[in-house]
Enzyme design. Structure first.
Site, PDB file in Angstrom:
ATOM      1  N   SER A  66     -17.093  -8.828 -23.187  1.00  0.00           N
ATOM      2  CA  SER A  66     -18.225  -8.916 -22.151  1.00  0.00           C
ATOM      3  C   SER A  66     -17.696  -9.895 -20.997  1.00  0.00           C
ATOM      4  O   SER A  66     -18.348  -9.980 -19.871  1.00  0.00           O
ATOM      5  CB  SER A  66     -19.317  -9.535 -22.730  1.00  0.00           C
ATOM      6  OG  SER A  66     -20.138  -8.565 -23.476  1.00  0.00           O
ATOM      7  N   LYS A  69     -17.148  -8.134 -17.815  1.00  0.00           N
ATOM      8  CA  LYS A  69     -18.309  -7.911 -16.967  1.00  0.00           C
ATOM      9  C   LYS A  69     -18.344  -8.671 -15.583  1.00  0.00           C
ATOM     10  O   LYS A  69     -18.886  -8.332 -14.879  1.00  0.00           O
ATOM     11  CB  LYS A  69     -19.633  -8.001 -17.857  1.00  0.00           C
ATOM     12  CG  LYS A  69     -19.763  -7.077 -18.846  1.00  0.00           C
ATOM     13  CD  LYS A  69     -21.032  -7.616 -19.882  1.00  0.00           C
ATOM     14  CE  LYS A  69     -21.110  -6.763 -21.102  1.00  0.00           C
ATOM     15  NZ  LYS A  69     -22.162  -7.348 -22.027  1.00  0.00           N
ATOM     16  N   TYR A 193     -17.071   1.903 -20.264  1.00  0.00           N
ATOM     17  CA  TYR A 193     -17.517   0.754 -20.574  1.00  0.00           C
ATOM     18  C   TYR A 193     -16.939  -0.116 -21.887  1.00  0.00           C
ATOM     19  O   TYR A 193     -16.348  -0.778 -21.867  1.00  0.00           O
ATOM     20  CB  TYR A 193     -19.196   0.818 -20.705  1.00  0.00           C
ATOM     21  CG  TYR A 193     -19.693  -0.501 -21.449  1.00  0.00           C
ATOM     22  CD1 TYR A 193     -19.920  -1.613 -20.497  1.00  0.00           C
ATOM     23  CD2 TYR A 193     -19.816  -0.506 -22.917  1.00  0.00           C
ATOM     24  CE1 TYR A 193     -20.483  -2.570 -21.260  1.00  0.00           C
ATOM     25  CE2 TYR A 193     -20.658  -1.504 -23.539  1.00  0.00           C
ATOM     26  CZ  TYR A 193     -20.788  -2.820 -22.561  1.00  0.00           C
ATOM     27  OH  TYR A 193     -21.366  -3.925 -23.250  1.00  0.00           O
ATOM     28  N   TYR A 245     -26.230 -15.105 -22.252  1.00  0.00           N
ATOM     29  CA  TYR A 245     -27.329 -14.376 -22.927  1.00  0.00           C
ATOM     30  C   TYR A 245     -28.411 -15.180 -23.124  1.00  0.00           C
ATOM     31  O   TYR A 245     -28.745 -16.285 -22.316  1.00  0.00           O
ATOM     32  CB  TYR A 245     -27.014 -13.490 -23.944  1.00  0.00           C
ATOM     33  CG  TYR A 245     -25.818 -12.638 -23.799  1.00  0.00           C
ATOM     34  CD1 TYR A 245     -25.811 -11.562 -22.884  1.00  0.00           C
ATOM     35  CD2 TYR A 245     -24.614 -12.994 -24.411  1.00  0.00           C
ATOM     36  CE1 TYR A 245     -24.694 -10.807 -22.622  1.00  0.00           C
ATOM     37  CE2 TYR A 245     -23.378 -12.239 -24.035  1.00  0.00           C
ATOM     38  CZ  TYR A 245     -23.464 -11.417 -23.203  1.00  0.00           C
ATOM     39  OH  TYR A 245     -22.359 -10.670 -22.644  1.00  0.00           O
ATOM     40  N   VAL A 263     -17.812 -11.049 -27.257  1.00  0.00           N
ATOM     41  CA  VAL A 263     -17.846 -11.013 -28.729  1.00  0.00           C
ATOM     42  C   VAL A 263     -16.528 -11.304 -29.458  1.00  0.00           C
ATOM     43  O   VAL A 263     -16.274 -10.948 -30.620  1.00  0.00           O
ATOM     44  CB  VAL A 263     -18.559 -10.016 -29.450  1.00  0.00           C
ATOM     45  CG1 VAL A 263     -20.170 -10.193 -29.111  1.00  0.00           C
ATOM     46  CG2 VAL A 263     -18.236  -8.521 -29.126  1.00  0.00           C
TER      47      VAL A 263
HETATM   48  O1  DON Z   1     -21.352  -3.844 -25.760  1.00  0.00           O
HETATM   49  C1  DON Z   1     -21.110  -4.609 -26.749  1.00  0.00           C
HETATM   50  O2  DON Z   1     -21.544  -4.722 -27.408  1.00  0.00           O
HETATM   51  C2  DON Z   1     -19.431  -5.141 -26.708  1.00  0.00           C
HETATM   52  N1  DON Z   1     -18.687  -4.310 -26.261  1.00  0.00           N
HETATM   53  C3  DON Z   1     -19.608  -6.111 -25.685  1.00  0.00           C
HETATM   54  C4  DON Z   1     -20.648  -7.386 -25.952  1.00  0.00           C
HETATM   55  C5  DON Z   1     -20.296  -8.995 -25.834  1.00  0.00           C
HETATM   56  O3  DON Z   1     -19.113  -9.166 -25.706  1.00  0.00           O
HETATM   57  C6  DON Z   1     -21.430  -9.822 -25.656  1.00  0.00           C
HETATM   58  N2  DON Z   1     -20.835 -11.055 -25.549  1.00  0.00           N
HETATM   59  N3  DON Z   1     -20.896 -11.968 -26.272  1.00  0.00           N
END
Ligand code: DON
Length: 317
Positions: A66, A69, A193, A245, A263
């Site tokens: 993320s 982003k 994405y 978040y 993540v």
């Molecule tokens: O869409 C997802 O769930 C992952 N590609 C990215 C989520 C993420 O990194 C949340 N951050 N802490």
């Protein structure tokens, strides 16, 4: 009080984080990430004059997830300016990163560009009728340019792993498509994405890539202007309020810097006017943010007096 030596502080934090037993839990919902060794830690601080102060595994590539982003939002703002805010809000969601509950009440408009729904809507905006391959190439080249390093790459194994298990993101994207918020074919948007989340970088590269955010939109080392000062300020504001978040309040309380987590266990944080910091440790806390990464930043800001909310060191220096 004399100003503490950054090299010593970073070395001590890296040594402590390498040996702590509480490491959090690696993400397993993307199976490929579940295989990463949790006993790793890295911290890289890129200073205004281009100096890098580092500790731990700073040359190991990890999945930025993320954190990508922040960079897709930067590209979207360059492409569409304030029209971005017709697609996504800029309020903290108070919900987990993959939550769907607010979307129905808010008629398919995600709360902010960093929750998954918001980031998927931003990816759709950047895609803008192009082929996923072309848009992905643009995102990757942007990161290579910012890091001043062509070895930044897309980890196809991680992208394929998320593609196989991304049911939740498919639900979010289809739901938004139903509300007319997504223009491009859903599978194109999700493919793009998943792949930009699978970009792999080292902490050293990530700290350099974030430098423009710490210095009013301009990379002080290369001299390249990436965004306007106003835009850099706003990107930092969204990182502060939404970057972690439903753990954003806790991060602001403990660390006191704009930051964005992923993540994969990475966090990019900015100390406005001073430094861009990348930390990485794969184990996550209950909000899906790096457990030791956050602790390391908490120690660094406390010892250096770098919180944006003020510092006892600054008043006594
Ligand atoms: O869409 C997802 O769930 C992952 N590609 C990215 C989520 C993420 O990194 C949340 N951050 N802490």
């Amino acid at each position: 009080m004399p100003s503490p030596d950054l090299q010593t502080v970073v070395a001590e934090i890296a040594a402590e984080m390498r040996s702590r037993p509480d490491r959090g839990e690696v993400a397993t919902y993307i199976p490929e990430l579940g295989r990463v060794d949790p006993n790793q830690f890295a911290i890289a601080v890129a200073l205004r004059d281009g100096t890098l102060v580092e500790g731990g595994d700073t040359e190991t590539f990890f999945s930025i997830q993320s954190i990508s982003k922040v960079f897709t939002l930067t590209l979207a703002l360059g492409l569409a300016g304030d029209r971005v805010w017709n697609r996504v809000g800029r309020e903290p969601s108070g919900s987990p990163f993959n939550s769907i509950v607010q979307l129905e009440h808010e008629r398919g408009i995600p709360r902010n560009p960093f929750i998954n729904a918001g980031a998927i809507a931003i990816t759709d905006l950047i895609l803008n009728g192009h082929q996923p391959r072309d848009t992905l190439g643009e995102i990757l080249r942007f990161l290579q340019f910012l890091a001043d390093d062509d070895s930044v790459f897309i980890d196809q194994g991680v992208a394929a792993s998320e593609e196989r298990t991304g049911y939740n993101n498919r639900a979010l994207a289809n739901f938004m498509k139903g509300f007319g918020v997504i223009d491009n074919p859903v599978e194109y948007v999700l493919g793009t994405y998943f792949h930009h989340c699978a970009i792999a970088m080292t902490c050293r590269q990530l700290a350099k890539a974030g430098s423009f955010l710490a210095h009013l939109g301009r990379n002080p080392t290369t001299g390249f202007s990436v965004v306007t000062a106003e835009r850099a300020r706003r990107l930092n504001a969204i990182m502060l309020t939404c970057g972690h978040y439903d753990g954003s309040g806790e991060f602001a309380y403990r660390v006191g810097l704009p930051g964005k987590s992923g993540v994969g266990g990475g966090i990019l944080a900015t100390v406005p006017g001073k430094a861009s910091i990348a930390v990485w440790s794969p184990g996550l806390d209950r909000w899906g943010n790096s457990h030791l990464g956050r602790l390391a930043l908490e120690q660094l800001t406390a010892r250096m007096g770098w919180s944006i909310f003020g510092s006892p060191l600054a008043t006594s220096a």
